[in-house]
Design an enzyme around this catalytic site. Structure first.
Site, PDB file in Angstrom:
ATOM      1  N   ASP A 246       0.870  -1.153   0.007  1.00 34.74           N
ATOM      2  CA  ASP A 246       0.121   0.095   0.031  1.00 34.74           C
ATOM      3  C   ASP A 246       0.917   1.113   0.074  1.00 34.74           C
ATOM      4  O   ASP A 246       2.053   1.118   0.564  1.00 34.74           O
ATOM      5  CB  ASP A 246      -0.809  -0.134   1.233  1.00 34.74           C
ATOM      6  N   CYS A 286      -5.953   4.860 -19.901  1.00 37.21           N
ATOM      7  CA  CYS A 286      -7.064   5.389 -18.790  1.00 37.21           C
ATOM      8  C   CYS A 286      -8.065   6.283 -19.532  1.00 37.21           C
ATOM      9  O   CYS A 286      -7.624   6.950 -20.295  1.00 37.21           O
ATOM     10  CB  CYS A 286      -6.460   6.025 -17.423  1.00 37.21           C
ATOM     11  N   CYS A 289      -6.254   9.943 -19.954  1.00 35.39           N
ATOM     12  CA  CYS A 289      -4.981  10.007 -21.307  1.00 35.39           C
ATOM     13  C   CYS A 289      -5.930   9.611 -22.588  1.00 35.39           C
ATOM     14  O   CYS A 289      -5.576  10.117 -23.518  1.00 35.39           O
ATOM     15  CB  CYS A 289      -4.156   8.709 -21.192  1.00 35.39           C
ATOM     16  N   HIS A 315      -5.450   8.842 -13.254  1.00 35.40           N
ATOM     17  CA  HIS A 315      -4.269   8.487 -14.016  1.00 35.40           C
ATOM     18  C   HIS A 315      -3.186   7.685 -13.151  1.00 35.40           C
ATOM     19  O   HIS A 315      -2.980   6.682 -13.601  1.00 35.40           O
ATOM     20  CB  HIS A 315      -3.573   9.559 -14.687  1.00 35.40           C
TER      21      HIS A 315
HETATM   22 ZN   LIG Z   1      -3.683   7.769 -18.149  1.00 33.76          ZN
END
Ligand SMILES: [Zn+2]
Length: 348
Positions: A246, A286, A289, A315
């Site tokens: 994490d 994503c 983007c 992102h």
């Molecule tokens: Zn991205």
């Protein structure tokens, strides 16, 4: 595991986290205990229902946060007295109360109450701290076993079963780490974490301690390295045999305009992005983007728009999750075709 300190991954709605493929989130017991309070979350059906999150959750024990309140805490055999960073009020965490808090919050994986040894520390101090963590691990397990079935609700997955993981300490000393691992395994947990790292020590030392501790942890149980790291580091640790990690880095860095891409780190605040119509990362699939230009992201950041934090975080999380997907993929390929025993098999 993306970090959702206060039952929220800052700036990102739960449906987008699902779309990104997040399988498990981390919540911080210390913060949730102070606000909105464990009893409030319990009355609202537990953390899964409260934050409308249908997948897995892990809560830390509160220990790490309490120990980072250096000037506001006092440690005794019984537990830790600390003052809230919010209003200065006095509170007490013990292995027993940390278990009660985590049982009340209802995460799928909960953590034993440990003392995170500071860095640097001498050997005597590291040993005393490790011994305290071992005594607290026993108390954590005993209290958990006695009270784990008292949760009156079921989580989204339809089960109220929680798993308590143990935490290996021992500072930066290989021998103490070995002893801590062996004695924590003796107490017996369904998963083991390596704690007390990323506390200011040089990175090569982190790696050395991880590597030497892993030798003593069972390979058939989850092995969790707490609080790391950069994209390069998480690949390196996975390669050593770490199963879970994490880190606040992808989300915290995003809020400061620092973005991780397949071409390296980008500081979106820089003026050179002002006229750049290219996507942030041409190799990233994503939603950010796919839709927005660097010029627009730079404008949002420079104008202090809330959307900048949202898009940057989406992102960065996507980049981290893609990194781990690639790691899992190469592990599964290794199992099928690339394992040393297959490669070294003599040709017929
Ligand atoms: Zn991205």
């Amino acid at each position: 595991m993306p970090v959702g300190t206060l039952a929220s991954v800052k700036g990102v709605p739960q449906d987008i986290l699902e779309e990104l493929g997040v399988q498990i989130l981390l919540g911080n017991t210390y913060h949730l205990y102070l606000r909105p309070g464990v009893e409030q979350v319990r009355k609202l059906g537990g953390l899964h229902r409260f934050m409308a999150w249908p997948r897995a959750i892990l809560t830390d024990s509160g220990g790490f946060q309490v120990f980072s309140l250096t000037d506001l805490r006092k440690v005794t055999e019984e537990g830790v007295t600390f003052r809230s960073h919010l209003d200065g009020s006095t509170h007490f965490f013990s292995p027993e109360s940390a278990m009660d808090a985590q049982i009340g919050l209802g995460a799928d994986i909960i953590m034993a109450f440990d003392e995170c040894t500071e860095y640097p520390a001498d050997r005597e101090r590291m040993r005393a701290s490790m011994e305290l963590t071992l005594r607290w691990a026993e108390r954590s397990k005993k209290h958990f076993e006695e009270h784990k079935n008292e949760v009156p609700w079921r989580n989204y997955v339809g089960t109220a079963a929680q798993s308590l993981f143990g935490i290996v300490q021992g500072g930066m000393d290989r021998q103490l780490r070995k002893e801590s691992a062996e004695r924590t395994i003796e107490i017996g947990f369904p998963g083991y974490a390596i704690g007390g790292l990323s506390v200011g020590e040089p990175r090569p030392l982190t790696r050395e301690v991880v590597e030497s501790t892993l030798e003593h942890l069972p390979t058939d149980k989850p092995r969790y390295l707490m609080g790391v790291g950069t994209p390069e580091e998480i690949v390196e640790y996975a390669n050593l045999g770490i199963d879970m990690m994490d880190c606040v880095l992808p989300t915290r860095a995003a809020r400061h305009g620092l973005l991780f891409t397949s071409e390296g780190k980008i500081s979106i605040k820089q003026a050179r992005h002002a006229g750049d119509e290219a996507p942030l990362d041409p190799n990233c699939g994503c939603r950010v983007c796919q839709r927005y230009s660097r010029a627009y992201l730079r404008h949002l950041y420079a104008s202090n728009e809330v959307l900048a934090q949202v898009l940057n975080t989406v992102h960065n999380l996507s980049f981290y999750l893609d990194t781990m997907r690639a790691v899992r993929h190469s592990i599964s390929l290794g199992k099928e075709t690339g394992s040393p025993c297959v490669q070294s098999r003599p040709k017929p």
